[in-house]
Design a protein around this motif. Structure first.
Motif, PDB file in Angstrom:
ATOM      1  N   PRO A   1       0.832  -1.205   0.000  1.00  0.00           N
ATOM      2  CA  PRO A   1       0.000   0.000   0.000  1.00  0.00           C
ATOM      3  C   PRO A   1       0.870   1.259   0.000  1.00  0.00           C
ATOM      4  O   PRO A   1       1.933   1.296   0.628  1.00  0.00           O
ATOM      5  CB  PRO A   1      -0.803  -0.123   1.300  1.00  0.00           C
ATOM      6  CG  PRO A   1      -0.792  -1.582   1.620  1.00  0.00           C
ATOM      7  CD  PRO A   1       0.524  -2.093   1.140  1.00  0.00           C
TER       8      PRO A   1
ATOM      9  N   ASP B   1       0.729   5.793  -0.157  1.00  0.00           N
ATOM     10  CA  ASP B   1       0.138   7.119  -0.281  1.00  0.00           C
ATOM     11  C   ASP B   1       1.088   7.982  -1.100  1.00  0.00           C
ATOM     12  O   ASP B   1       2.184   8.306  -0.639  1.00  0.00           O
ATOM     13  CB  ASP B   1      -0.068   7.732   1.108  1.00  0.00           C
ATOM     14  CG  ASP B   1      -0.371   9.223   1.048  1.00  0.00           C
ATOM     15  OD1 ASP B   1      -0.863   9.692  -0.004  1.00  0.00           O
ATOM     16  OD2 ASP B   1      -0.106   9.918   2.054  1.00  0.00           O
TER      17      ASP B   1
ATOM     18  N   GLY C   1      -2.442   9.981   4.104  1.00  0.00           N
ATOM     19  CA  GLY C   1      -3.791   9.818   3.581  1.00  0.00           C
ATOM     20  C   GLY C   1      -4.091   8.382   3.194  1.00  0.00           C
ATOM     21  O   GLY C   1      -3.322   7.459   3.475  1.00  0.00           O
ATOM     22  N   ASP C   2      -5.243   8.179   2.511  1.00  0.00           N
ATOM     23  CA  ASP C   2      -5.607   6.849   2.034  1.00  0.00           C
ATOM     24  C   ASP C   2      -4.537   6.326   1.074  1.00  0.00           C
ATOM     25  O   ASP C   2      -3.906   7.089   0.342  1.00  0.00           O
ATOM     26  CB  ASP C   2      -6.955   6.893   1.311  1.00  0.00           C
ATOM     27  CG  ASP C   2      -8.117   6.990   2.290  1.00  0.00           C
ATOM     28  OD1 ASP C   2      -7.870   6.861   3.507  1.00  0.00           O
ATOM     29  OD2 ASP C   2      -9.253   7.198   1.837  1.00  0.00           O
ATOM     30  N   THR C   3      -4.377   5.018   1.076  1.00  0.00           N
ATOM     31  CA  THR C   3      -3.314   4.409   0.281  1.00  0.00           C
ATOM     32  C   THR C   3      -3.887   3.668  -0.924  1.00  0.00           C
ATOM     33  O   THR C   3      -4.990   3.111  -0.874  1.00  0.00           O
ATOM     34  CB  THR C   3      -2.496   3.425   1.128  1.00  0.00           C
ATOM     35  OG1 THR C   3      -3.367   2.425   1.676  1.00  0.00           O
ATOM     36  CG2 THR C   3      -1.788   4.156   2.262  1.00  0.00           C
ATOM     37  N   LEU C   4      -3.112   3.675  -2.009  1.00  0.00           N
ATOM     38  CA  LEU C   4      -3.420   2.844  -3.163  1.00  0.00           C
ATOM     39  C   LEU C   4      -3.159   1.387  -2.797  1.00  0.00           C
ATOM     40  O   LEU C   4      -2.271   1.081  -1.993  1.00  0.00           O
ATOM     41  CB  LEU C   4      -2.555   3.252  -4.351  1.00  0.00           C
ATOM     42  CG  LEU C   4      -2.689   4.711  -4.808  1.00  0.00           C
ATOM     43  CD1 LEU C   4      -1.629   5.026  -5.861  1.00  0.00           C
ATOM     44  CD2 LEU C   4      -4.085   4.985  -5.357  1.00  0.00           C
ATOM     45  N   THR C   5      -3.900   0.481  -3.362  1.00  0.00           N
ATOM     46  CA  THR C   5      -3.869  -0.917  -2.922  1.00  0.00           C
ATOM     47  C   THR C   5      -2.707  -1.686  -3.529  1.00  0.00           C
ATOM     48  O   THR C   5      -2.221  -1.377  -4.623  1.00  0.00           O
ATOM     49  CB  THR C   5      -5.183  -1.625  -3.294  1.00  0.00           C
ATOM     50  OG1 THR C   5      -5.355  -1.565  -4.717  1.00  0.00           O
ATOM     51  CG2 THR C   5      -6.364  -0.949  -2.619  1.00  0.00           C
TER      52      THR C   5
ATOM     53  N   PRO D   1     -10.944   9.203  -2.697  1.00  0.00           N
ATOM     54  CA  PRO D   1     -10.699   9.743  -1.346  1.00  0.00           C
ATOM     55  C   PRO D   1      -9.224   9.949  -1.030  1.00  0.00           C
ATOM     56  O   PRO D   1      -8.870  10.115   0.136  1.00  0.00           O
ATOM     57  CB  PRO D   1     -11.264   8.633  -0.466  1.00  0.00           C
ATOM     58  CG  PRO D   1     -10.935   7.373  -1.209  1.00  0.00           C
ATOM     59  CD  PRO D   1     -11.110   7.729  -2.674  1.00  0.00           C
ATOM     60  N   TYR D   2      -8.348   9.983  -2.050  1.00  0.00           N
ATOM     61  CA  TYR D   2      -6.919  10.092  -1.790  1.00  0.00           C
ATOM     62  C   TYR D   2      -6.538  11.554  -1.572  1.00  0.00           C
ATOM     63  O   TYR D   2      -7.187  12.473  -2.100  1.00  0.00           O
ATOM     64  CB  TYR D   2      -6.126   9.494  -2.951  1.00  0.00           C
ATOM     65  CG  TYR D   2      -6.536   8.077  -3.263  1.00  0.00           C
ATOM     66  CD1 TYR D   2      -6.144   7.018  -2.451  1.00  0.00           C
ATOM     67  CD2 TYR D   2      -7.353   7.797  -4.357  1.00  0.00           C
ATOM     68  CE1 TYR D   2      -6.533   5.717  -2.733  1.00  0.00           C
ATOM     69  CE2 TYR D   2      -7.747   6.505  -4.648  1.00  0.00           C
ATOM     70  CZ  TYR D   2      -7.344   5.466  -3.825  1.00  0.00           C
ATOM     71  OH  TYR D   2      -7.754   4.181  -4.103  1.00  0.00           O
ATOM     72  N   ASN D   3      -5.469  11.762  -0.796  1.00  0.00           N
ATOM     73  CA  ASN D   3      -5.004  13.109  -0.485  1.00  0.00           C
ATOM     74  C   ASN D   3      -4.406  13.786  -1.707  1.00  0.00           C
ATOM     75  O   ASN D   3      -3.584  13.195  -2.402  1.00  0.00           O
ATOM     76  CB  ASN D   3      -3.937  13.071   0.617  1.00  0.00           C
ATOM     77  CG  ASN D   3      -4.534  13.078   2.005  1.00  0.00           C
ATOM     78  OD1 ASN D   3      -5.742  13.064   2.155  1.00  0.00           O
ATOM     79  ND2 ASN D   3      -3.665  13.108   3.007  1.00  0.00           N
TER      80      ASN D   3
END
Length: 727
Positions: A565, A567, A573-577, A646-648
């Motif tokens: 994962p 960011d 922030g939210d992380t890419l998978t 929802p990513y930063n």
């Protein structure tokens, strides 16, 4: 490119490159050093190093003149004449240098600071191959302002300026010329006994004319420091036998620090310790340290971190840097089995020793052992690095090493058994052909830990070919998933990397343009099953003018399959998978101004995709110098990362003004401020240095860290350090 795209098996390529390295090592012819000879004779006359050349010996000494142009073109003699004379007595090597200068305007110089930036000063440099191996040596020099330069040479032409020694120089400026007189003690350098010839070259940078020149000609694709291209210093008899010596450098360092978040009482303290330097032979040196202190070392320059892996910050502590190539030159950048910065930055160094130098013209050795103490959750440990290198063929070498990290906490500790040691052993072959056109490396390293793991190795092959027009590089790396080098710097594990680079330069008959041409870079990384994880392609064009200003433009394509994962803004922030694939295009332009002017700058801008969004990046480095008393520089960067919810998304700002004042050649003040909103920090660092005696200093360092919003102090510290060099 599809996820499962595969490449040729690396064993075939490794075998091919190994054979190529051996063949080209033996095929090259050595440049004829005998074509350029300077004879040196002993004098009984007492010489005063004052820049006046009043001693009679200077009228009788042989003169080296007619320097050859190296840049912007390497044909013909330099426009302005230069002369060098040399002599010696039983204690010192002396040089008398005259640089004629009829061009209008002031001679460009940066400051009075020691170990100046080569490209920003009118200067003279001396390169000495005292071992006659065309690989290692010493460099001394001075700028037109009188600032000194000294360093250890390695790798056939690299100069490490982190080495200082006691020597004398005097510079004088006149309307039509400037002159330097130098006195270098024999005990300050290392050389083979009984040898009556050294490789030697002299280099001049004339910024007003935009020319770099050297006494023995050097092709323009190589630095004038290249020891493959030297003349010969012919002694009337072997240089004086080097005397053994012992130097002691004790220090005392009072300090006080205070934390404001949380608020704590000031913490005063005082440290004391000592370093020792012992000359075991003319070419072998032993360094010892007890309770060393590195508080005077300049802080790291911060960077905006948009990377998935650990960032590399260079070692700055002098104890680890002097003659460090016998320890640090194993592996490749990003796959280094030994990185001294791992020692003592998280826990204090209690004591250490470092043995380094040449056993004879063919054999070179290094041994380092450091003991650290316990610091909070960091266990005390012992670090050892042992290295031996053998020169083969004309300028190539083969080296073997052992790196060992051993925890020294009590055996009752429950974590001790699983992590009590980490060891790496390896073998490196370093290629350097006689004419320096072919260079490369082949290595195999194996790691050991208490538990058995598979694929605990790293191996790579690299081959580079450089002519004036063509540069071809190819590197292939394989790092196993089980490879761990805890005292090294390894960015990632479990991958194959393929990295070809090609460039071509045109040299037009133009009064303004020096050269121009295209370049292409490919980096492809796969996992151990050869499934593609990273690919970066760049194609660009670079233009360089005769005044050394330059412009480049490039476009690129990037593919990444995430292995964890991530960011992209590194702001929490939210992380890419894991496993998600991202591909984007982008472009970049860069301009660097000429270094002749008082005002110099480098600017760059790039725009393109970035994972599942886009990135605008702008960077600038601006410098204004007040000759010769210092400079004001500003490093600034702005990165706008736009990602879908929802990513930063983030606007990341990094600004670092720096004021460097050289009141004299012994009195310096550096003030450095860094604002980095990615880590919410403002850092202030002020460093005052007084070199009150040769290689003896008083440092006063003030450091402050602030929270930008709301503006408040995090912590601050004031440290003084006084050291003195006893011979």
């Amino acid at each position: 490119m599809k996820e499962k795209e595969h490449f040729f098996h690396p064993r075939i390529c490794f075998t091919y490159f190994f054979l190529s390295l051996i063949i080209v090592s033996q095929a090259q012819q050595t440049p004829n050093r005998a074509d350029y000879q300077l004879h040196i004779f002993e004098t009984s006359e007492e010489i005063t190093v004052d820049g006046l050349f009043e001693e009679a010996v200077w009228n009788k000494a042989e003169v080296s003149s007619q320097f050859w142009r190296v840049l912007p073109i390497d044909t013909g003699y330099a426009t302005a004449k230069s002369t060098v004379r040399m002599t010696y007595d039983q204690n010192n090597l002396y040089l008398a240098i005259v640089f004629y200068d009829n061009a209008p305007g002031k001679r460009p110089v940066e400051s009075l600071r020691r170990d100046f930036s080569f490209s920003k000063n009118d200067n003279f440099l001396l390169f000495m191959d005292t071992y006659n191996d065309q690989t290692n040596g010493f460099s001394f020099g001075a700028s037109a302002s009188g600032a000194q330069w000294d360093g250890i040479m390695s790798n056939g032409g690299s100069v490490s300026l982190d080495w200082d020694c006691k020597w004398l120089s005097a510079t004088r400026n006149y309307e039509d010329r400037w002159v330097i007189e130098m006195g270098i003690p024999f005990r300050s350098i290392r050389y083979q006994e009984g040898i009556t010839e050294w490789g030697i070259n002299f280099s001049r940078l004339d910024l007003k004319l935009g020319e770099k020149s050297s006494w023995a000609p050097v092709p323009r694709q190589f630095p004038t420091a290249s020891l493959a291209y030297t003349g010969t210093l012919v002694w009337d008899k072997a240089p004086p036998k080097a005397k053994s010596y012992v130097s002691l450098i004790p220090y005392i360092s009072p300090r006080v620090s205070k934390s404001y978040q949380p608020n704590e009482d000031p913490k005063p303290g005082i440290n004391a310790g000592v370093d020792a330097k012992i000359g075991l032979s003319p070419t072998l040196n032993l360094d010892l340290t007890l309770n060393p202190d590195f508080s005077q070392v300049e802080v790291d320059r911060q960077v905006t971190n948009l990377d998935r892996f650990e960032l590399f910050f260079p070692e700055r502590r002098r104890f680890f840097l002097e003659n460090n190539t016998v320890f640090s030159n194993y592996g490749l950048p990003g796959v280094q089995p030994f990185f001294s910065r791992r020692i003592g930055l998280s826990s204090p160094v209690r004591a250490g020793l470092r043995l380094s130098g040449n056993l004879n013209p063919k054999w070179r050795v290094g041994l380092l052992n450091m003991q650290t103490g316990t610091e909070e959750e960091i266990s005390a440990a012992n670090f050892t690095m042992a290295s031996i290198q053998r020169q083969i063929f004309s300028r190539s070498s083969i080296g073997a090493f052992v790196v060992n990290k051993e925890l020294t906490v009590p055996p009752s500790d429950t974590t001790f058994a699983a992590a009590r040691f980490n060891r790496v052993v390896g073998l490196d072959y370093n290629l350097a052909s006689a004419d320096n056109r072919w260079t490369g490396k082949l290595f195999f390293h194996k790691a050991f830990r208490p538990e058995e793991v598979d694929n605990a190795f790293a191996t790579a092959a690299q081959l580079r070919y450089n002519t004036q027009q063509i540069a071809l590089h190819y590197t292939q790396t394989w790092v196993g998933a089980g490879y761990r080098a805890e005292t090294g710097f390894v960015r990632r594990n479990g991958f194959h990397q393929f990295n070809p680079i090609a460039s071509y330069r045109f040299f037009p008959a133009n009064r303004k343009v020096a050269n121009h041409g295209p370049y292409a870079v490919l980096s492809a990384i796969t996992d151990e099953s050869f499934a593609l994880t990273d690919r970066d392609i760049k194609i660009g064009y670079k233009l360089q003018w005769l005044d050394r200003s330059s412009f480049s433009a490039e476009v690129g394509n990037t593919f990444i399959r995430l292995l964890a994962p991530f960011d992209p803004t590194n702001t929490g922030g939210d992380t890419l998978t894991t496993g998600s694939e991202h591909q984007w295009q982008g472009g970049k332009i860069t301009y660097t101004s000429t270094q002749r002017s008082l005002f110099t700058y480098t600017v760059s801008a790039s725009y393109g995709g970035f994972y599942n969004g886009n990135l605008l990046s702008m960077n600038a480095t601006v410098n204004y110098r007040v000759q010769p008393y210092g400079s004001l520089a500003i490093v600034a960067g702005f990165n706008r990362v736009n990602l879908p919810l929802p990513y930063n998304s983030a606007d990341l700002i990094l600004v670092g003004p720096r004021l460097d004042i050289t009141f004299t050649d012994k009195l310096f003040l550096t003030t450095f401020v860094q604002y980095n909103n990615q880590i919410d920090n403002i850092n202030l660092n002020m460093r005052f240095q007084w070199r009150y005696a040769p290689v003896s200093d008083l440092f006063i360092v003030y450091t402050d860290n602030y929270l930008p919003s709301p503006f408040s102090t995090k912590n601050r510290a004031l440290v003084a350090k006084l050291s003195y060099w006893f011979n």
